[in-house]
Scaffold this motif. Structure first.
Motif, PDB file in Angstrom:
ATOM      1  N   PHE A 299       0.807  -1.222   0.000  1.00 57.66           N
ATOM      2  CA  PHE A 299       0.000   0.000   0.000  1.00 57.66           C
ATOM      3  C   PHE A 299       0.842   1.275   0.000  1.00 57.66           C
ATOM      4  N   LEU A 300       2.167   1.170  -0.005  1.00 55.34           N
ATOM      5  CA  LEU A 300       3.006   2.348  -0.221  1.00 55.34           C
ATOM      6  C   LEU A 300       3.153   2.665  -1.707  1.00 55.34           C
ATOM      7  N   CYS A 301       3.006   1.651  -2.556  1.00 60.55           N
ATOM      8  CA  CYS A 301       3.351   1.790  -3.973  1.00 60.55           C
ATOM      9  C   CYS A 301       2.515   2.810  -4.742  1.00 60.55           C
ATOM     10  N   PRO A 302       1.213   2.947  -4.506  1.00 64.02           N
ATOM     11  CA  PRO A 302       0.439   3.901  -5.314  1.00 64.02           C
ATOM     12  C   PRO A 302       0.919   5.338  -5.197  1.00 64.02           C
ATOM     13  N   TRP A 303       1.603   5.698  -4.119  1.00 64.28           N
ATOM     14  CA  TRP A 303       1.974   7.086  -3.865  1.00 64.28           C
ATOM     15  C   TRP A 303       3.402   7.370  -4.314  1.00 64.28           C
ATOM     16  N   LEU A 304       4.033   6.390  -4.952  1.00 65.77           N
ATOM     17  CA  LEU A 304       5.420   6.514  -5.405  1.00 65.77           C
ATOM     18  C   LEU A 304       5.484   6.395  -6.921  1.00 65.77           C
ATOM     19  N   ASP A 305       6.438   7.112  -7.504  1.00 68.05           N
ATOM     20  CA  ASP A 305       6.600   7.116  -8.964  1.00 68.05           C
ATOM     21  C   ASP A 305       7.796   6.309  -9.432  1.00 68.05           C
ATOM     22  N   VAL A 306       8.811   6.197  -8.587  1.00 68.35           N
ATOM     23  CA  VAL A 306      10.029   5.455  -8.891  1.00 68.35           C
ATOM     24  C   VAL A 306      10.360   4.641  -7.645  1.00 68.35           C
ATOM     25  N   MET A 307      10.561   3.343  -7.816  1.00 71.69           N
ATOM     26  CA  MET A 307      10.866   2.481  -6.677  1.00 71.69           C
ATOM     27  C   MET A 307      12.106   1.649  -6.958  1.00 71.69           C
ATOM     28  N   GLY A 308      12.757   1.220  -5.883  1.00 71.57           N
ATOM     29  CA  GLY A 308      13.940   0.402  -6.046  1.00 71.57           C
ATOM     30  C   GLY A 308      14.425  -0.138  -4.728  1.00 71.57           C
ATOM     31  N   THR A 309      15.555  -0.860  -4.793  1.00 70.06           N
ATOM     32  CA  THR A 309      16.132  -1.413  -3.579  1.00 70.06           C
ATOM     33  C   THR A 309      17.614  -1.658  -3.759  1.00 70.06           C
ATOM     34  N   GLU A 310      18.328  -1.663  -2.642  1.00 68.44           N
ATOM     35  CA  GLU A 310      19.714  -2.112  -2.604  1.00 68.44           C
ATOM     36  C   GLU A 310      19.708  -3.619  -2.412  1.00 68.44           C
ATOM     37  N   THR A 311      20.637  -4.299  -3.047  1.00 60.38           N
ATOM     38  CA  THR A 311      20.605  -5.761  -3.031  1.00 60.38           C
ATOM     39  C   THR A 311      22.016  -6.303  -3.166  1.00 60.38           C
ATOM     40  N   ASP A 312      22.189  -7.555  -2.804  1.00 62.61           N
ATOM     41  CA  ASP A 312      23.470  -8.242  -2.976  1.00 62.61           C
ATOM     42  C   ASP A 312      23.188  -9.607  -3.562  1.00 62.61           C
ATOM     43  N   TRP A 313      23.537  -9.783  -4.824  1.00 64.16           N
ATOM     44  CA  TRP A 313      23.311 -11.058  -5.492  1.00 64.16           C
ATOM     45  C   TRP A 313      24.541 -11.969  -5.437  1.00 64.16           C
ATOM     46  N   ILE A 314      25.559 -11.554  -4.675  1.00 60.33           N
ATOM     47  CA  ILE A 314      26.779 -12.372  -4.589  1.00 60.33           C
ATOM     48  C   ILE A 314      27.175 -12.548  -3.121  1.00 60.33           C
ATOM     49  N   PRO A 315      26.287 -12.975  -2.262  1.00 50.09           N
ATOM     50  CA  PRO A 315      26.677 -13.189  -0.864  1.00 50.09           C
ATOM     51  C   PRO A 315      27.695 -14.320  -0.756  1.00 50.09           C
ATOM     52  N   ASN A 316      28.717 -14.092   0.052  1.00 49.58           N
ATOM     53  CA  ASN A 316      29.775 -15.105   0.233  1.00 49.58           C
ATOM     54  C   ASN A 316      30.367 -15.561  -1.098  1.00 49.58           C
ATOM     55  N   ASN A 317      30.417 -14.612  -2.037  1.00 53.80           N
ATOM     56  CA  ASN A 317      30.997 -14.861  -3.360  1.00 53.80           C
ATOM     57  C   ASN A 317      30.261 -15.954  -4.132  1.00 53.80           C
ATOM     58  N   GLN A 318      28.958 -16.129  -3.855  1.00 53.65           N
ATOM     59  CA  GLN A 318      28.132 -17.090  -4.583  1.00 53.65           C
ATOM     60  C   GLN A 318      27.056 -16.338  -5.357  1.00 53.65           C
ATOM     61  N   TRP A 319      26.878 -16.702  -6.624  1.00 58.18           N
ATOM     62  CA  TRP A 319      25.868 -16.050  -7.452  1.00 58.18           C
ATOM     63  C   TRP A 319      24.481 -16.468  -6.968  1.00 58.18           C
TER      64      TRP A 319
END
Length: 564
Positions: free
Chosen positions: A353-373
Motif C-alpha cells: 500500500f506504499l506503492c500507489p503514492w510513489l513514482d520510482v521504486m527500487g532497492t539495494e541488493t546483494d546477489w553475490i553473498p559469500n561470493n556465490q551467485w
C-alpha cells in the motif's frame, strides 16, 4: 464457498494445487510481518475469482483459501478503540471481488486490478534510466554511456538540470540516528539522557530539533519506553530510534513537520529557483531497523488507518507500516501538486500500500553473498513487477565488487532486462568505496552498460503487461511482455531459468496470433513471427524479441488487455 482446481499465487509460474485440507495464504498476522500481494485468485472451471485490497484503505488483512472449508476468504484484523478520533470504535476498510479470464489466471486478475484502480498505477516518469546514489554524475568519466536518470541527491542541480537527470532530496522518515561517543555506555538510560540534553538546549541546532521531534513522535514499546537499537554503522555509531512519521501527530515539532512543511516546499520548489529539484527521495521507507509495533496511546488519536492488535494479549497497536503510509501519501499528494516526483528505496518488500503514492521504486541488493551467485527469486521479482506495474523499478548492487566479475555483471544486467528493471551499483556497505567513484570498475564494465542499458530502457518504457499473449512450450523458459507502446513496439523477453541449454517454441495468442517481423535486440538477429517463433537459449540466457504490432486494430488490443 468456492472450490477451485488451483489456488493462484504470485504468478502463473507459481501455482499451488489445492490438496487435502490445506490452508493457503499470502498474508499474515501483524506479529509475523504483513501482507505480500494485495490480490489473490482461485481458478474454477470457467473463470478466476479474485479478491483485491483497495490500497487507499490500508489495514491488517489476510487473503487465503481453506481447502478443508472450501472457503476463499479475506479477513481483517481490527482493534476498535474509542481514542481514534476520525472513526471512534470503528474501522474503515475496502476491497473488491471480481472475475477474470481463466486462461491467464493470476495475470488476468492483475491486469483487471490495474483497470479497477488506474490511479494507483499511473506512470509519471515515462523517460527512464538507472539510479545514481549520492555521487555527482558529472564526476563519472564518459557519464552518458551509463544511462543515468535518477540522482539520489541534490549536490549538482545545475548539471542535472542541463543533462536531463532528475535530482531528489534525501529523507529517511522512520528513524533518528543519534551518534554517541565511543566511551558512552550503550544503555537506554544514557541514550535518553542525551536526548533530554539536546531537547533542552537553548541554541537552535539540528540535534535539538531531532530530540524534540523524537519526544513527540517516538514509537513506544509495551512498557511505554522509546524504542531504539544500538548500531555501529559507517554513517552513525550510537542509538537509532524508531519514529512515527505520521503528519497528523500533535505537537509543535514532530518528525513529519521537521521533514516536510510549507517553508521547506517554498524554499526547495519555488518557481523562482535558478535550478530545480525533481522530487523527494525516501530512504529505508519500510523501516528496516525500526520496531514493528507502536503501543503509544496518544498516537492512537490521530490515526487515519485502523489499529490492529497483538496476538498474545490482544492489545491495540499501531503497525509501523500504517504510519509510513500516512506520511508517504500526505507527502506524495503535496509533491504531485507541485508537478514533482516521489522516489523511494526498499519498496516494495512487504507493504504494497506504499506503492500507489510513489513514482520510482527500487532497492539495494546483494546477489553475490559469500561470493556465490544468488539472484533474487522469481517470486520476489514478480511481486515487485506486479506492484510497480509500468512504473520504473531500479536496483543498486551492494556487494564486494572484487567478486562482481564482468561475467556476473552481464548476468545481472540480463536478469534485470527480463523483468524490465534498471540495474546500477552502489557500495559493499552502502557507504564506503562506491562503485561510481572507481573509474577502474566502471570503465571495465562500460561496454556492458552500452550494450544492455539502451535495450532495458526501450523494454521498460514500452510498459510491462501481466498478460503475455505468448506462451513457451518449455516450463523452464519464462516469458514476459512489454508494450505495445504508442508506436506499436512490443517486446517479448524470454529467460532460460534452467541450468541446461534449451530449444523452445513461443506461441502467440490473441493480438499476437499474427504474422509480422521480429528483431532480436541483444544478438541483432531477425526473423518472422508467424503466430510465434522457434529459438534456443543457453543456461541462464535472456533474449528480447521486438515485434511491431501497430497494424493490429487498437480496439482488439484494448479488449484483450494489451493496453488500457
Amino acid at each position: 464457498g468456492h472450490a477451485p482446481g488451483q489456488f493462484l499465487g504470485e504468478s502463473d509460474r507459481g501455482r499451488f494445487r489445492v490438496v487435502g485440507a490445506e490452508e493457503h495464504g499470502l498474508a499474515s498476522w501483524v506479529d509475523q510481518g504483513h501482507e505480500f500481494f494485495p490480490l489473490l485468485g482461485s481458478r474454477g472451471d470457467a473463470d478466476v475469482l479474485a479478491l483485491g485490497i483497495d490500497l487507499g484503505f490500508p489495514a491488517q488483512w489476510r487473503l487465503g483459501y481453506s481447502a478443508g472449508l472450501k472457503l476463499f476468504y479475506i479477513a481483517f484484523d481490527f482493534s476498535l478503540h474509542p481514542a481514534t478520533e476520525r472513526f471512534p470504535s470503528q474501522a474503515p476498510f475496502a476491497f473488491v471481488l471480481y472475475q477474470a479470464d481463466s486462461s491467464w489466471g493470476f495475470r488476468a486478475a492483475a491486469e483487471k486490478y490495474y483497470r479497477i484502480f488506474p490511479a494507483y498505477f499511473e506512470v509519471r516518469s515515462p523517460d527512464q534510466g538507472i539510479w545514481m546514489p549520492f555521487t555527482d554524475v558529472g564526476t563519472v568519466q564518459g557519464w552518458p554511456d551509463f544511462g543515468f536518470k535518477y540522482h539520489e541527491g541534490n549536490n549538482n542541480l545545475r548539471f542535472d538540470d542541463e543533462n536531463n537527470i532528475l535530482s531528489f532530496r534525501y529523507t529517511e522518515p522512520s528513524t533518528w540516528w543519534m551518534s554517541m561517543p565511543a566511551e558512552t555506555p550503550r544503555t537506554y538510560e544514557t541514550a535518553m539522557d542525551m536526548v533530554q540534553k539536546y531537547a533542552q538546549a537553548e541554541e537552535n541546532s539540528e540535534s535539538r530539533a531531532r530530540a524534540r521531534s523524537l519526544l513527540a513522535s517516538g514509537s513506544h514499546d509495551a512498557n511505554g519506553r522509546f524504542q531504539m537499537q544500538f548500531r555501529n554503522e559507517p554513517w552513525s555509531n550510537g542509538a537509532v530510534f524508531s519514529l512515527n512519521p505520521s503528519p497528523s501527530l500533535a505537537g509543535e515539532i514532530t518528525n513529519a513537520s521537521e521533514m516536510w512543511n510549507a517553508r521547506i516546499a517554498e524554499r526547495l520548489y519555488s518557481p523562482e529557483a535558478q535550478y530545480h529539484l525533481d522530487g523527494e527521495y525516501l530512504d529505508s521507507l519500510e523501516g528496516y531497523v525500526t520496531a514493528d509495533l507502536n503501543f503509544r496511546e496518544d498516537h492512537f488519536q490521530t490515526v487515519s488507518v485502523p489499529l490492529t492488535f497483538t496476538l498474545d494479549t490482544r492489545r491495540p497497536v499501531i503497525y509501523k507500516a500504517f504510519s509510513f503510509y500516512e506520511f508517504t501519501r500526505n507527502l506524495s499528494e503535496d509533491v504531485h501538486r507541485l508537478g514533482k516526483l516521489m522516489f523511494a528505496n526498499s519498496v516494495p518488500h512487504r507493504f504494497s500500500f506504499l506503492c500507489p503514492w510513489l513514482d520510482v521504486m527500487g532497492t539495494e541488493t546483494d546477489w553475490i553473498p559469500n561470493n556465490q551467485w544468488a539472484p533474487e527469486s522469481d517470486e520476489i521479482m514478480n511481486y515487485r513487477r506486479t506492484l510497480c506495474a509500468r512504473k520504473p523499478y531500479l536496483f543498486l548492487m551492494n556487494t564486494r565488487f572484487e567478486n562482481l566479475t564482468p561475467e556476473r555483471v552481464e548476468r545481472y544486467f540480463q536478469r534485470c532486462l527480463f523483468y524490465g528493471m534498471f540495474p546500477s551499483m552502489f557500495s559493499h556497505n552502502a557507504a564506503d568505496d562506491p562503485y561510481w567513484r572507481n573509474p577502474t570498475l566502471y570503465n571495465r564494465d562500460r561496454k556492458l552498460f552500452k550494450k544492455y542499458q539502451p535495450v532495458i530502457k526501450k523494454v521498460a518504457e514500452a510498459g510491462w503487461e501481466p498478460v503475455t499473449w505468448a506462451r513457451s512450450n518449455q516450463p523452464d523458459v519464462w516469458v514476459e511482455r512489454f508494450g505495445p507502446d504508442g508506436d506499436g513496439n512490443c517486446y517479448i523477453t524470454v529467460l532460460n531459468s534452467s541450468a541446461d541449454n534449451k530449444a523452445f517454441q513461443l506461441s502467440g495468442e490473441g493480438p499476437l496470433a499474427v504474422k509480422t517481423a521480429w528483431e532480436e535486440e541483444i544478438n541483432n538477429q531477425s526473423g518472422t513471427w508467424d503466430r510465434g517463433l522457434e529459438a534456443s537459449l543457453e543456461a541462464g540466457e535472456v533474449r528480447v524479441f521486438h515485434l511491431i504490432v501497430k497494424n493490429t486494430p487498437e480496439s482488439s488490443i484494448r479488449e484483450s488487455g494489451m493496453i488500457q
